[in-house]
Design a protein around this motif. Structure first.
Motif, PDB file in Angstrom:
ATOM      1  N   ALA A  24       4.152  -8.493 -10.032  1.00 49.71           N
ATOM      2  CA  ALA A  24       2.951  -7.846  -9.489  1.00 49.71           C
ATOM      3  C   ALA A  24       2.784  -8.193  -8.018  1.00 49.71           C
ATOM      4  N   THR A  25       3.031  -9.451  -7.664  1.00 52.20           N
ATOM      5  CA  THR A  25       2.923  -9.879  -6.272  1.00 52.20           C
ATOM      6  C   THR A  25       3.915  -9.118  -5.393  1.00 52.20           C
ATOM      7  N   LYS A  26       5.137  -8.947  -5.864  1.00 54.76           N
ATOM      8  CA  LYS A  26       6.130  -8.180  -5.093  1.00 54.76           C
ATOM      9  C   LYS A  26       5.662  -6.746  -4.886  1.00 54.76           C
ATOM     10  N   HIS A  27       5.141  -6.132  -5.935  1.00 56.92           N
ATOM     11  CA  HIS A  27       4.631  -4.765  -5.817  1.00 56.92           C
ATOM     12  C   HIS A  27       3.469  -4.711  -4.823  1.00 56.92           C
ATOM     13  N   LEU A  28       2.566  -5.672  -4.923  1.00 62.27           N
ATOM     14  CA  LEU A  28       1.407  -5.694  -4.037  1.00 62.27           C
ATOM     15  C   LEU A  28       1.815  -5.902  -2.585  1.00 62.27           C
ATOM     16  N   LEU A  29       2.788  -6.750  -2.342  1.00 60.48           N
ATOM     17  CA  LEU A  29       3.249  -6.975  -0.969  1.00 60.48           C
ATOM     18  C   LEU A  29       3.877  -5.716  -0.384  1.00 60.48           C
ATOM     19  N   LEU A  30       4.593  -4.956  -1.210  1.00 60.70           N
ATOM     20  CA  LEU A  30       5.147  -3.691  -0.727  1.00 60.70           C
ATOM     21  C   LEU A  30       4.031  -2.700  -0.430  1.00 60.70           C
ATOM     22  N   LEU A  31       3.041  -2.619  -1.311  1.00 60.08           N
ATOM     23  CA  LEU A  31       1.901  -1.736  -1.069  1.00 60.08           C
ATOM     24  C   LEU A  31       1.142  -2.150   0.186  1.00 60.08           C
ATOM     25  N   GLU A  32       1.067  -3.444   0.420  1.00 61.97           N
ATOM     26  CA  GLU A  32       0.417  -3.950   1.626  1.00 61.97           C
ATOM     27  C   GLU A  32       1.216  -3.557   2.874  1.00 61.97           C
ATOM     28  N   ALA A  33       2.534  -3.597   2.776  1.00 59.94           N
ATOM     29  CA  ALA A  33       3.402  -3.258   3.912  1.00 59.94           C
ATOM     30  C   ALA A  33       3.227  -1.806   4.353  1.00 59.94           C
TER      31      ALA A  33
END
Length: 107
Positions: free
Chosen positions: A49-58
């Motif tokens: 989930a953190t990886k997905h969120l970091l991509l969405l943040e990017a």
């Protein structure tokens, strides 16, 4: 590739993953929440989930604030508005092309 396509491609690419789309949907419908709360809604580990969120943040779709040990994530509506505007303009272009084709065939 036109500038508009290049500008919007990362946004649509980010939403191309079902879990990232679930995250965005959850944040749109339920408001800000923690990574742990998101993992209760989507079937992934906290790390995933953190990886997905970091991509969405990017790509500018989400932001976060640290509160204690948790990170609280929230949706950023502006990229969604821009994507909607882009798709509306694209739809108008297709409608216009179809109308021209129809006029050509009927003449």
């Amino acid at each position: 590739m036109t500038a508009a396509v290049a500008e919007h491609a990362p946004f649509f690419d980010a939403l191309g993953d079902p879990n990232r789309l679930r995250i965005v949907t959850r944040l749109c419908e339920g408001g800000p929440c923690s990574t742990v709360q998101l993992t209760q809604v989507i079937p992934v580990t906290r790390q995933a989930a953190t990886k997905h969120l970091l991509l969405l943040e990017a790509v500018g779709l989400v932001t976060s604030d640290r509160i204690g040990r948790e990170r609280i994530w929230r949706i950023q509506p502006e990229p969604l508005v821009q994507a909607s505007d882009y798709l509306t303009a694209l739809s108008r272009r297709w409608d216009s092309a179809i109308d021209r084709l129809r006029a050509y065939v009927e003449d």
